[in-house]
Design an enzyme around this catalytic site. Structure first.
Site, PDB file in Angstrom:
ATOM      1  N   GLU A   1       0.830  -1.203   0.000  1.00  0.00           N
ATOM      2  CA  GLU A   1       0.000   0.000   0.000  1.00  0.00           C
ATOM      3  C   GLU A   1       0.868   1.258   0.000  1.00  0.00           C
ATOM      4  O   GLU A   1       0.550   2.243  -0.669  1.00  0.00           O
ATOM      5  CB  GLU A   1      -0.932  -0.010   1.200  1.00  0.00           C
TER       6      GLU A   1
ATOM      7  N   GLU B   1      -3.551  -9.934   3.608  1.00  0.00           N
ATOM      8  CA  GLU B   1      -4.352  -9.544   4.768  1.00  0.00           C
ATOM      9  C   GLU B   1      -5.516 -10.485   5.069  1.00  0.00           C
ATOM     10  O   GLU B   1      -5.831 -10.741   6.238  1.00  0.00           O
ATOM     11  CB  GLU B   1      -4.908  -8.118   4.586  1.00  0.00           C
TER      12      GLU B   1
END
Length: 267
Positions: free
Chosen positions: A111, A131
Site C-alpha cells: 500500500e 491480509e
C-alpha cells in the site's frame, strides 16, 4: 528516527524505512515518523524527487501485526486513519516519488509503494496482499490505488487469493513500472531518476495536480478495517501468526530444543 531523510545535491530526497530487525514493518511510531518527514518535504522547494526505500535488503513487510492483534474498534479505526493520512500525503507531494521494492513488499508495504508515483522492483521481490489470511482488510488506500494502476482484475486476484508474486510478474501486470535483477537494481533506479530530473519541475508539479483529480477511494475503508480487526476469528489468526514467529525465533536461537518434526516458519 524509524524513517530517515537525506537530500542529495541533485535535490533527490531519500526516505528510508529503518527498522530492519522487523523487516521495516510499519508500527504506529513508524507511521508517525513517515508523516512528519513527508510534511517536511511538502514545503521544500529544493527537492525535485523522492525515493522511498527500506534498509536491510527489504522494502516493507507491512503493518506490524503486534499493533493489530487485539485493538479495539476505535483503536483500529484510528490506526487506519493515521496510515491513510500519511500515504495520502505522500501521494499528494508536488514532487514525483519512486518506491524501490526489494525483498518483502506485502500488505501495508505494498500500500505504501502504491502511494508513490512509480515503482521499481527487484525481479525476485515478494509482493502481495496477504491480509485476508490474517482476518483483516487493507486499510491504507492500497486497494483503490491498485485498481487505478493495474486494473480491477489484478486487485481482485491479489486481494482474494493472497498470492505473493515476484517483481517480474508485478511488472508484467503493470503493478510496478519496471523490474530488474538485484545486481542491476541501482542502475534501473538511476535511469528512472534521471528521466524524472530531466523534466521541468513546475510542469511536473502541475501534471501531478492534474492526475490527482482522478484519484478514487474505497468508501468506509476505515470502518471495515476496524470491524474486521475486532473479530474474534481475526484476532486469533493474528495471534497464531505472532506465536509462529516467536516459535521460529526460539528455534533459531536454540535449535537443540526445537522438535524434530517442526516445520520452520519464516519470520
Amino acid at each position: 528516527m524509524p524513517v530517515s531523510l537525506t537530500i542529495d545535491p541533485d535535490g533527490v530526497a531519500h526516505l528510508t524505512l529503518d527498522r530492519p530487525e522487523k523487516r521495516n514493518a510499519l508500527d504506529n511510531a513508524m507511521v508517525a515518523s513517515l508523516q512528519a518527514q513527508i510534511d517536511f518535504l511538502a514545503h521544500r522547494d529544493d527537492v525535485r524527487l523522492v525515493v522511498v526505500r527500506g534498509t536491510g535488503g527489504t522494502f516493507c513487510a507491512g503493518a506490524d501485526i503486534a499493533d493489530w492483534a487485539t485493538p479495539s474498534n476505535a483503536t483500529a479505526a484510528k490506526q487506519s486513519i493515521s496510515g491513510n493520512r500519511a500515504f495520502d500525503a505522500l501521494a499528494a507531494l508536488p514532487q514525483p516519488s519512486i518506491a524501490v521494492l526489494e525483498g518483502t513488499t506485502v500488505g501495508g508495504g505494498l500500500e505504501l509503494a502504491m502511494a508513490c508515483d512509480l515503482r521499481v522492483a527487484a525481479d525476485n521481490a515478494v509482493i502481495g496482499l496477504p491480509e485476508l489470511g490474517l482476518g483483516n482488510l487493507p486499510s491504507w488506500g492500497g486497494t483503490a490505488r491498485i485498481v487505478a494502476v493495474a486494473g480491477l482484475g489484478v486487485a481482485r486476484h491479489l486481494l482474494l487469493s493472497g498470492e505473493l508474486i515476484t517483481g517480474t510478474r508485478a511488472a508484467e501486470l503493470h503493478l510496478v513500472t519496471t523490474s530488474s535483477t538485484t545486481g542491476m537494481l541501482d542502475d534501473a533506479i538511476a535511469a528512472v531518476v534521471n528521466r524524472l530530473l530531466a523534466a521541468e519541475p513546475q510542469a511536473v508539479a502541475l501534471a501531478k495536480a492534474n492526475l490527482a483529480t482522478f484519484d478514487q477511494r474505497l468508501p468506509a475503508e476505515d470502518a471495515m478495517a476496524a470491524y474486521t480487526a475486532g473479530l474474534d476469528s481475526s484476532r486469533q489468526r493474528k495471534q497464531d501468526f505472532l506465536d509462529r514467529k516467536a516459535a521460529a525465533k526460539a528455534a533459531r536461537t536454540n535449535p537443540t530444543n526445537a522438535p524434530e518434526a517442526t516445520t520452520r516458519v519464516q519470520s
